[in-house]
Write a protein that holds these residues in place. Structure first.
Motif, PDB file in Angstrom:
ATOM      1  N   ASP A 258       0.806  -1.225   0.000  1.00 46.97           N
ATOM      2  CA  ASP A 258       0.000   0.000   0.000  1.00 46.97           C
ATOM      3  C   ASP A 258       0.837   1.273   0.000  1.00 46.97           C
ATOM      4  N   LYS A 259       2.017   1.225   0.618  1.00 41.00           N
ATOM      5  CA  LYS A 259       2.780   2.453   0.848  1.00 41.00           C
ATOM      6  C   LYS A 259       4.051   2.598   0.013  1.00 41.00           C
ATOM      7  N   ALA A 260       4.568   1.496  -0.559  1.00 36.08           N
ATOM      8  CA  ALA A 260       5.895   1.570  -1.181  1.00 36.08           C
ATOM      9  C   ALA A 260       5.921   1.330  -2.683  1.00 36.08           C
ATOM     10  N   THR A 261       4.794   1.075  -3.309  1.00 31.64           N
ATOM     11  CA  THR A 261       4.811   0.742  -4.736  1.00 31.64           C
ATOM     12  C   THR A 261       5.237   1.905  -5.625  1.00 31.64           C
ATOM     13  N   ASP A 262       5.182   3.130  -5.108  1.00 30.68           N
ATOM     14  CA  ASP A 262       5.606   4.288  -5.898  1.00 30.68           C
ATOM     15  C   ASP A 262       6.932   4.874  -5.405  1.00 30.68           C
ATOM     16  N   ALA A 263       7.625   4.142  -4.537  1.00 26.44           N
ATOM     17  CA  ALA A 263       8.898   4.627  -3.995  1.00 26.44           C
ATOM     18  C   ALA A 263      10.000   4.546  -5.048  1.00 26.44           C
ATOM     19  N   ASP A 264      10.964   5.442  -4.951  1.00 21.36           N
ATOM     20  CA  ASP A 264      12.131   5.379  -5.820  1.00 21.36           C
ATOM     21  C   ASP A 264      13.135   4.357  -5.301  1.00 21.36           C
ATOM     22  N   VAL A 265      13.115   4.127  -3.996  1.00 19.19           N
ATOM     23  CA  VAL A 265      13.938   3.085  -3.386  1.00 19.19           C
ATOM     24  C   VAL A 265      13.257   2.631  -2.096  1.00 19.19           C
ATOM     25  N   ILE A 266      13.354   1.334  -1.820  1.00 17.65           N
ATOM     26  CA  ILE A 266      12.789   0.763  -0.604  1.00 17.65           C
ATOM     27  C   ILE A 266      13.945   0.186   0.201  1.00 17.65           C
TER      28      ILE A 266
ATOM     29  N   LEU B  38      21.089   7.920   3.965  1.00 15.46           N
ATOM     30  CA  LEU B  38      20.641   8.766   2.857  1.00 15.46           C
ATOM     31  C   LEU B  38      21.601   8.641   1.681  1.00 15.46           C
ATOM     32  N   LYS B  39      22.884   8.648   1.951  1.00 16.63           N
ATOM     33  CA  LYS B  39      23.885   8.489   0.885  1.00 16.63           C
ATOM     34  C   LYS B  39      23.678   7.156   0.170  1.00 16.63           C
ATOM     35  N   PHE B  40      23.465   6.088   0.931  1.00 16.87           N
ATOM     36  CA  PHE B  40      23.215   4.765   0.365  1.00 16.87           C
ATOM     37  C   PHE B  40      21.960   4.790  -0.515  1.00 16.87           C
ATOM     38  N   ALA B  41      20.899   5.393  -0.028  1.00 17.56           N
ATOM     39  CA  ALA B  41      19.644   5.481  -0.782  1.00 17.56           C
ATOM     40  C   ALA B  41      19.853   6.251  -2.088  1.00 17.56           C
ATOM     41  N   ARG B  42      20.585   7.336  -2.017  1.00 15.98           N
ATOM     42  CA  ARG B  42      20.841   8.146  -3.216  1.00 15.98           C
ATOM     43  C   ARG B  42      21.642   7.365  -4.233  1.00 15.98           C
ATOM     44  N   GLU B  43      22.597   6.578  -3.762  1.00 15.29           N
ATOM     45  CA  GLU B  43      23.376   5.743  -4.685  1.00 15.29           C
ATOM     46  C   GLU B  43      22.470   4.738  -5.388  1.00 15.29           C
ATOM     47  N   LYS B  44      21.564   4.139  -4.650  1.00 18.74           N
ATOM     48  CA  LYS B  44      20.664   3.146  -5.230  1.00 18.74           C
ATOM     49  C   LYS B  44      19.660   3.763  -6.208  1.00 18.74           C
ATOM     50  N   MET B  45      19.345   5.042  -6.010  1.00 14.22           N
ATOM     51  CA  MET B  45      18.414   5.745  -6.905  1.00 14.22           C
ATOM     52  C   MET B  45      19.146   6.412  -8.051  1.00 14.22           C
ATOM     53  N   GLY B  46      20.463   6.525  -7.938  1.00 14.75           N
ATOM     54  CA  GLY B  46      21.224   7.264  -8.936  1.00 14.75           C
ATOM     55  C   GLY B  46      20.980   8.757  -8.850  1.00 14.75           C
ATOM     56  N   ALA B  47      20.762   9.243  -7.606  1.00  6.18           N
ATOM     57  CA  ALA B  47      20.445  10.673  -7.396  1.00  6.18           C
ATOM     58  C   ALA B  47      21.532  11.374  -6.614  1.00  6.18           C
TER      59      ALA B  47
ATOM     60  N   GLN C 146       6.061  -7.622  -4.290  1.00  2.00           N
ATOM     61  CA  GLN C 146       4.913  -6.750  -4.028  1.00  2.00           C
ATOM     62  C   GLN C 146       5.079  -5.382  -4.675  1.00  2.00           C
ATOM     63  N   CYS C 147       6.328  -4.966  -4.889  1.00  2.00           N
ATOM     64  CA  CYS C 147       6.623  -3.636  -5.432  1.00  2.00           C
ATOM     65  C   CYS C 147       7.539  -3.784  -6.649  1.00  2.00           C
ATOM     66  N   PRO C 148       7.035  -4.365  -7.742  1.00  2.00           N
ATOM     67  CA  PRO C 148       7.893  -4.639  -8.900  1.00  2.00           C
ATOM     68  C   PRO C 148       8.500  -3.369  -9.500  1.00  2.00           C
ATOM     69  N   GLY C 149       9.728  -3.516  -9.964  1.00  2.77           N
ATOM     70  CA  GLY C 149      10.413  -2.400 -10.607  1.00  2.77           C
ATOM     71  C   GLY C 149      11.037  -1.405  -9.648  1.00  2.77           C
ATOM     72  N   ARG C 150      10.962  -1.678  -8.362  1.00  5.78           N
ATOM     73  CA  ARG C 150      11.527  -0.784  -7.345  1.00  5.78           C
ATOM     74  C   ARG C 150      12.745  -1.454  -6.718  1.00  5.78           C
ATOM     75  N   PRO C 151      13.837  -0.715  -6.554  1.00  4.33           N
ATOM     76  CA  PRO C 151      14.974  -1.322  -5.860  1.00  4.33           C
ATOM     77  C   PRO C 151      14.648  -1.560  -4.384  1.00  4.33           C
ATOM     78  N   VAL C 152      14.940  -2.753  -3.916  1.00  2.00           N
ATOM     79  CA  VAL C 152      14.711  -3.131  -2.521  1.00  2.00           C
ATOM     80  C   VAL C 152      16.063  -3.529  -1.948  1.00  2.00           C
ATOM     81  N   GLU C 153      16.529  -2.777  -0.958  1.00  2.00           N
ATOM     82  CA  GLU C 153      17.868  -2.989  -0.418  1.00  2.00           C
ATOM     83  C   GLU C 153      17.850  -3.008   1.110  1.00  2.00           C
ATOM     84  N   PRO C 154      18.586  -3.930   1.729  1.00  2.00           N
ATOM     85  CA  PRO C 154      18.710  -3.899   3.187  1.00  2.00           C
ATOM     86  C   PRO C 154      19.652  -2.778   3.621  1.00  2.00           C
ATOM     87  N   ILE C 155      19.339  -2.174   4.743  1.00  2.00           N
ATOM     88  CA  ILE C 155      20.204  -1.136   5.316  1.00  2.00           C
ATOM     89  C   ILE C 155      21.354  -1.830   6.040  1.00  2.00           C
ATOM     90  N   ASP C 156      22.546  -1.339   5.832  1.00  2.00           N
ATOM     91  CA  ASP C 156      23.723  -1.878   6.518  1.00  2.00           C
ATOM     92  C   ASP C 156      23.494  -1.849   8.030  1.00  2.00           C
TER      93      ASP C 156
END
Length: 100
Positions: free
Chosen positions: A44-52, A91-100, A68-78
């Motif tokens: 319900d909440k993450a299908t439009d996320a740029d990164v999960i 945040l740096k990790f998330a930005r790397e995964k989004m290419g932002a 459940q959220c196809p096409g979205r990067p799903v990554e564990p936090i260190d």
């Protein structure tokens, strides 16, 4: 605006990390929305996320969340970043995964 969703068991401890990430984003002038939810709300909440991002305690659910959220990067936090509640580091990790 980029959307970063953090998922954990209940959304409680991760909400602290979200606040620190929001502070880091503001300091970097990075326009984004960051929110935390329990994994049960992923569809319900993450299908439009740029990164999960997954809390370390739920990283074993990565495949299920990705389905459940196809096409979205799903990554564990260190675990070290999570344990230190290192908002800037996550945040740096998330930005790397989004290419932002």
């Amino acid at each position: 605006m980029k959307k970063i969703v953090l998922l954990c068991a209940a959304g409680m401890s991760t909400s602290i990390l979200v606040k620190k990430m929001q502070e880091a984003a503001k300091a970097d002038n990075f326009d984004c929305e960051i929110a935390a939810y329990p994994t049960s709300e992923a569809k319900d909440k993450a299908t439009d996320a740029d990164v999960i991002l997954l809390g370390p305690q739920v990283r074993f659910q990565a495949k299920k969340i990705a389905e459940q959220c196809p096409g979205r990067p799903v990554e564990p936090i260190d675990m070290r970043l999570y344990g230190r509640m290192d908002g800037a580091g996550v945040l740096k990790f998330a930005r790397e995964k989004m290419g932002a």
